[in-house]
Write a protein that holds these residues in place. Structure first.
Motif, short mmCIF file in Angstrom:
data_model
loop_
_atom_site.label_atom_id
_atom_site.label_comp_id
_atom_site.label_asym_id
_atom_site.label_seq_id
_atom_site.Cartn_x
_atom_site.Cartn_y
_atom_site.Cartn_z
N ARG A 160 2.25 1.72 -3.44
CA ARG A 160 1.21 2.18 -4.36
C ARG A 160 1.00 3.68 -4.21
NH1 ARG A 160 -2.87 -1.10 -2.94
NH2 ARG A 160 -2.25 -2.66 -4.49
N THR A 161 1.02 4.15 -2.96
CA THR A 161 0.87 5.59 -2.74
C THR A 161 2.04 6.36 -3.32
OG1 THR A 161 -0.32 5.12 -0.68
CG2 THR A 161 0.52 7.34 -0.96
N GLU A 162 3.26 5.83 -3.16
CA GLU A 162 4.44 6.49 -3.72
C GLU A 162 4.35 6.57 -5.24
OE1 GLU A 162 7.57 4.06 -2.28
OE2 GLU A 162 7.64 5.01 -0.30
N GLU A 204 0.82 -1.20 0.00
CA GLU A 204 0.00 0.00 0.00
C GLU A 204 0.85 1.25 0.00
OE1 GLU A 204 -3.23 0.29 -0.42
OE2 GLU A 204 -3.24 -1.88 -0.72
N ARG A 205 1.93 1.24 0.76
CA ARG A 205 2.81 2.40 0.78
C ARG A 205 3.44 2.63 -0.59
NH1 ARG A 205 8.27 1.98 3.84
NH2 ARG A 205 8.99 1.56 1.73
N HIS A 252 8.62 8.31 3.40
CA HIS A 252 9.53 7.43 2.66
C HIS A 252 10.94 7.92 2.91
CE1 HIS A 252 10.38 10.15 -0.84
NE2 HIS A 252 9.26 10.70 -0.40
N PHE A 293 2.56 10.43 3.26
CA PHE A 293 3.26 9.19 3.56
C PHE A 293 4.73 9.48 3.79
CE2 PHE A 293 3.87 9.56 -0.98
CZ PHE A 293 5.14 9.07 -1.20
N PHE A 303 -4.10 9.55 6.68
CA PHE A 303 -5.15 9.89 5.72
C PHE A 303 -6.05 10.96 6.30
CE2 PHE A 303 -9.44 9.12 3.93
CZ PHE A 303 -9.15 9.41 2.60
N THR A 348 -3.08 14.42 3.86
CA THR A 348 -2.86 13.02 3.49
C THR A 348 -1.41 12.89 3.06
OG1 THR A 348 -5.15 12.67 2.80
CG2 THR A 348 -3.51 11.16 1.93
N GLU A 398 2.06 6.38 7.07
CA GLU A 398 1.12 7.16 6.27
C GLU A 398 -0.02 7.63 7.16
OE1 GLU A 398 -0.22 4.61 3.15
OE2 GLU A 398 -1.36 3.32 4.48
N ALA A 401 1.66 6.57 -7.02
CA ALA A 401 0.60 7.50 -7.40
C ALA A 401 1.10 8.94 -7.34
CB ALA A 401 -0.60 7.32 -6.49
N LEU A 402 1.88 9.27 -6.30
CA LEU A 402 2.41 10.62 -6.20
C LEU A 402 3.46 10.89 -7.27
CD1 LEU A 402 2.69 11.29 -2.36
CD2 LEU A 402 1.09 12.28 -3.99
#
Length: 415
Positions: free
Chosen positions: A121-123, A118-119, A222, A220, A199, A218, A197, A125-126
Motif C-alpha cells: 500500500r505504501t509503494e 501494508e508495504r 523495496h 520503505f 515512520f 518516513t 519501513e 501511494a508513492l
C-alpha cells in the motif's frame, strides 16, 4: 530426512508464526499447512490439503499460480517472489520457496507466505506521486542502503531542503556525509532493512552548506528490477519543532527574568542530589540567599529597577559557581545554590565570597545592595524538608542579625 531431522522440521513447520505450506512440486497439491496458514487464508487445514498452490495464490501476471510453482522449482533458491495476491483477494503476499525431497524422494516445495499488504500500500501511494514528483513540495528521495549509500533520485523540494545547487550535486554525495553523526545513517539503514519501513524516524543532519537541521524520515524498503534493495522516502524538516521543544523544555526549568533554574527545577535537582548523598555518602551543601531590603528597592526605585537588581545578582552567582553547581531563583528575591560534592566549610567560603562581591561591586544604582546568606551541609538521611528548614532558619538568622552577613545552619535535631 532422517527421523530426528524430520521431527525437528515438523515442530518448526507447525509452530512457525508465518504461514507455511508443504507442496508437491510436481502436482502443486498442498500436502500440509501450519496453523498460521490456516488463519491467514481463512480455510481449514482439511480444506487446504485438497487445494493446489495455483488455487490458493494468484500471480499478478496472467500466468497465475502454475507460473509461481514453476519458478519455485526452476530458479536458484532462496527465491523471493513479491508481491502476489492471496486467493481470496484480500492480501498482498510475499512468497519464499525452498526445495526439499520427501522420504520417497518425491520433490517437495516448502513455501513461506508473508503478508506485505501494508508495504505494498505504501509503494502504491508513492507511485501515485510519480507524475507530480517534480512539483510536490514534500522532499522525496530514492537511495541505496548501507553506511556508504548514495542517492539515486531526489526531487526539487529535497534539493532545496539540503541547500544543494542541483539534484546532481546530491547524487554525487555520500549520504553519510550529510549526517552530523555518520553512524546514525548506518543505524537508520539497518532499521529500514530489517523492518521494511520506518515512520518519522528522527535524524540529525547537515545540509550541503553545513547548516545543521533535524528531519523526520518516513521510508520503505523495496527491491528494484535487478532485485537490489532501495529506499524510497519522504523527509520532513522538523528543525523549528525541535528548537521549540528545546525552548519549551528550557522555559519549564529556568526562570525567565534571571535565566537561573526555577524553583521546580531546583527541587528536582535537590531530590536527586540528596538521594545521591544518602546512597554514596558524598558531601552536599547549599546556600539560601536573600537580597536585603529588596522591598525598599522596588518601592523607591521602581519594579523595573528591582528586576535589574535581580538580574545583576543572578550574574554574580553565575560567574562564581562551578558548572557542577546549580544556582536557582527560589522565589521573589531569594536564591538557592546547590553545591554537590562540597562540604560545609567550602560552602561557607563561597557564601562569604558572594556576600563580599555583591557588597563591593557597583550595581549601577544609587542605593547599595547587599545580601544575607544561610548555608548548611546536608546530613545523611536528613531528607529534603528538614534540610531546607535548616537553610531557611539560617537565612532568617542572618537577616535578623543585621543583614549583609553569612550564618551557618544549626545541626539537625532529632527527627
Amino acid at each position: 530426512m532422517n527421523p530426528d531431522t524430520s521431527s525437528v522440521y515438523r515442530q518448526i513447520f507447525e509452530h512457525h508464526p508465518t504461514s507455511q505450506l508443504l507442496v508437491d512440486a510436481r502436482s502443486g497439491e498442498i500436502l500440509r499447512a501450519n496453523e498460521a496458514a490456516v488463519d491467514f487464508f481463512g480455510q481449514t487445514g482439511a480444506q487446504l490439503v485438497t487445494m493446489r498452490l495455483s488455487e490458493l495464490i494468484a500471480d499478478r501476471s496472467e500466468q497465475g499460480g502454475p507460473a509461481i510453482q514453476h519458478r519455485l522449482m526452476t530458479t536458484p533458491l532462496p527465491l523471493i517472489l513479491s508481491p502476489h495476491i492471496a486467493g481470496n483477494g484480500c492480501s498482498d503476499i510475499e512468497i519464499e520457496g525452498t526445495r526439499l525431497h520427501g522420504d520417497d524422494e518425491r520433490p517437495l516445495l516448502h513455501v513461506t507466505v508473508r503478508d506485505v499488504t501494508e508495504r505494498v500500500r505504501t509503494e502504491r501511494a508513492l507511485r501515485d506521486f510519480e507524475e507530480i514528483f517534480e512539483d510536490v513540495p514534500v522532499p522525496f528521495y530514492r537511495a541505496t542502503p548501507g553506511a556508504n549509500g548514495r542517492f539515486l533520485r531526489v526531487n526539487p523540494a529535497f534539493v532545496q531542503l539540503l541547500e544543494a545547487d542541483s539534484a546532481e550535486e546530491l547524487l554525487g554525495h555520500e549520504i553519510a556525509s550529510l549526517y552530523v553523526d555518520p553512524a546514525q545513517r548506518a543505524n537508520f539503514s539497518n532499521a529500514l532493512m530489517q523492518d521494511g519501513e520506518v515512520f518519522r524516524y528522527e535524524l540529525h543532519m547537515r545540509t550541503v552548506k553545513g547548516r545543521e537541521i533535524h528531519a523526520a524520515d518516513t521510508a520503505f524498503r523495496h527491491f528494484d528490477e535487478s532485485g537490489h534493495p532501495v529506499f524510497d522516502g519522504a523527509l520532513e524538516d522538523i528543525t523549528r519543532r525541535r528548537e521549540l521543544e528545546v525552548e519549551l523544555s528550557y522555559q519549564a526549568r529556568y526562570d525567565k527574568l534571571t535565566d537561573l533554574a526555577n524553583r521546580r527545577h531546583c527541587e528536582t535537582v535537590l531530590q536527586t542530589e540528596t538521594e545521591r548523598s544518602d546512597r554514596y555518602g558524598q558531601p552536599l551543601s547549599a546556600l539560601m540567599i536573600d537580597i536585603d531590603h529588596f522591598k525598599r528597592i522596588n518601592d523607591e526605585r521602581g519594579h523595573a529597577e528591582g528586576d535589574r537588581v535581580l538580574e545583576w545578582i543572578a550574574g554574580v552567582l553565575r560567574n562564581r559557581v562551578r558548572e557542577t553547581d546549580l544556582a536557582g531563583r527560589w522565589g521573589g528575591e531569594e536564591f538557592l545554590v546547590l553545591l554537590p560534592s562540597t562540604p560545609a566549610a567550602k560552602a561557607h567560603r563561597l557564601a562569604e565570597e558572594l556576600r563580599q562581591a555583591v557588597a563591593r561591586e557597583p550595581d549601577g544604582g544609587s542605593t547599595p545592595v547587599t545580601i544575607s546568606v544561610g548555608y548548611a551541609g546536608y546530613q545523611h538521611d536528613e531528607g529534603n524538608a528538614r534540610f531546607m528548614q535548616r537553610l531557611d532558619r539560617a537565612l532568617y538568622a542572618a537577616k535578623g542579625d543585621g543583614r549583609n552577613r553569612v550564618i551557618a545552619a544549626e545541626p539537625p535535631g532529632p527527627p
